[in-house]
Design an enzyme around this catalytic site. Structure first.
Site, mmCIF file in Angstrom:
data_model
loop_
_atom_site.group_PDB
_atom_site.id
_atom_site.type_symbol
_atom_site.label_atom_id
_atom_site.label_comp_id
_atom_site.label_asym_id
_atom_site.label_seq_id
_atom_site.Cartn_x
_atom_site.Cartn_y
_atom_site.Cartn_z
ATOM 1 N N ARG A 40 -10.330 46.424 17.388
ATOM 2 C CA ARG A 40 -10.335 45.174 16.542
ATOM 3 C C ARG A 40 -11.180 45.145 15.352
ATOM 4 N NH1 ARG A 40 -7.007 45.990 18.624
ATOM 5 N NH2 ARG A 40 -5.529 44.951 20.190
ATOM 6 N N SER A 78 -4.280 36.232 21.008
ATOM 7 C CA SER A 78 -5.476 36.302 21.868
ATOM 8 C C SER A 78 -6.732 35.710 20.761
ATOM 9 C CB SER A 78 -5.972 37.634 22.178
ATOM 10 O OG SER A 78 -5.015 38.124 22.967
ATOM 11 N N GLU A 96 -11.680 36.449 17.965
ATOM 12 C CA GLU A 96 -11.051 37.366 17.219
ATOM 13 C C GLU A 96 -10.541 36.746 16.086
ATOM 14 O OE1 GLU A 96 -8.039 39.649 19.448
ATOM 15 O OE2 GLU A 96 -6.696 39.033 17.816
#
Ligand SMILES: Cc1cc2nc3c(=O)[nH]c(=O)nc-3n(C[C@H](O)[C@H](O)[C@H](O)COP(=O)(O)OP(=O)(O)OC[C@H]3O[C@@H](n4cnc5c(N)ncnc54)[C@H](O)[C@@H]3O)c2cc1C
Length: 344
Positions: free
Chosen positions: A168, A246, A337
């Site tokens: 990520r 998420s 995130e």
């Protein structure tokens, strides 16, 4: 269409998948690479704060909105150079819709992004956090990323090895607001079978073993079925999907710090990736927990949703409730995130 016709007032709630966010001081849509660069350069040279937006599926904008220029990336185009041996080199403009590109690639027999079906947003944003799902990441098929470096004020092309991709993350995320992504070139083989299946739940659904391949179309469909079950495919009628997916990444920590029974996976640097979902649930925050109009998804504890008329502030506070609970119980810091804009 003239530039003036593209300039308009816009509330960010119309452009984000959380469907929250106040007004943009200035909103423009750029449909070509030259327009994009021109708009970024003119904002930079006059010191106007800038927010580049694709599908708005990984950002949370404050209720006060964004006091600067918001540019929506809407450049379109897909070009294929095929080669019978190696597959295809496919160049895709930043403003193309990611999920539509995946469907197109699947129908054309291009292999490698079938488990990334159903992820919202644009192609241009895909390398920023190196999108990934169900055992695969976009970096596996990227050949190069072409960008405009707004610090050096020139075009820069990065080979995949220079993008510093990680879980990520990428150089584009580590240096936010420096690189405007213009287009991506993907190198993909063509065939009827998928890339090896790396994720147990997907392998079970396809009735194959880990590491085996399955028919390309079936993998895409099984992926979408699993994602829908988890509220991870945008759906107007399902408030569990009014989210940014998420909210937190899985923390990467020293193995000695992993709580007993927490699902975890070794990483290449000798540390361990721990399930953020497990940490949140075991810190006492359950699915469906609400805070004002915001709520944890009833299907997936990592998704914070605009459950009923949430304000951005309530979504942010619910994220803080999750991260504070995990820090107090396990001494582990969760990392967002989702990128926040317009908050004090
Ligand atoms: C229901 C749902 C499910 C999701 N599932 C997943 C998943 O499985 N895996 C996953 O990795 N992510 C997932 N996400 C997160 C999100 O979809 C991805 O991160 C996606 O790549 C964001 O694309 P976007 O165009 O919406 O980016 P935006 O939210 O518009 O922008 C995200 C960031 O990228 C910047 N940016 C956007 N375009 C450009 C550009 N052309 N140049 C430079 N900077 C740019 C923005 O300024 C911002 O900082 C999910 C989100 C939702 C809502």
């Amino acid at each position: 269409m003239t530039r003036d016709s593209l300039r308009s007032m816009k509330r960010l709630e119309e452009l984000t998948t959380f469907r929250v966010g106040g007004p943009a001081r200035e909103f423009l849509t750029a449909t070509s690479e030259s327009e994009l660069i021109e708009l970024v350069e003119s904002a930079d040279s006059s010191g106007v704060p800038l927010l580049i937006i694709g599908g708005g599926s990984n950002i949370l904008v404050s209720d006060a909105g964004f006091a600067g220029r918001v540019i929506q990336v809407a450049s379109k185009g897909i070009e294929v150079e095929s080669d019978a041996c190696s597959g295809g080199l496919i160049t895709v403009q930043a403003g193309e819709d990611w999920d539509q590109f995946v469907s197109w690639a699947n129908a054309e027999g291009f292999v490698g992004i079938e488990t990334l079906a159903g992820i919202p947003g644009t192609v241009g944003a895909a390398p920023i956090q190196n999108i990934g799902a169900y055992g695969h990441e976009v970096r596996e098929v990227i050949a190069r990323v072409r960008s405009f470096d707004s610090r050096e004020r020139k075009g820069v092309t990065f080979a995949v090895t220079d993008c510093d991709f990680g879980y990520r993350t990428s150089r584009f995320k580590r240096e936010p607001d420096r690189y405007l992504i213009l287009d991506l070139a993907f190198q993909m083989k063509q065939g009827e079978m998928s890339a090896p299946i790396q994720y147990q739940e997907l392998a079970d659904a396809l009735e194959v073993s880990l590491g085996e391949r399955a028919p390309l179309r079936q993998v895409l469909e099984a992926t979408l079925t699993i994602r829908k079950r988890k509220g991870m495919v945008l759906d107007d009628s399902d408030r569990d999907t009014w989210s940014a997916g998420s909210f937190f990444t899985n923390p990467i920590i020293e193995s000695a710090l992993v709580p007993a029974n927490a699902p975890s996976w070794p990483t290449s640097d000798g540390r361990v990736k721990v399930s953020a979902a497990w940490l949140i649930e075991n810190a006492g925050v359950k699915r469906g927990t609400s805070h004002g109009g915001a709520a944890i998804s009833s299907k997936h504890v990592l998704a914070i949703t605009n459950h009923h008329g949430a304000r951005a502030e309530e979504i942010k506070q619910l994220a803080e409730i999750c991260s504070n609970a995990v820090r107090e119980k396990f001494g582990i810091d969760l990392e967002s995130e989702v990128r926040l804009f317009g908050f004090a």
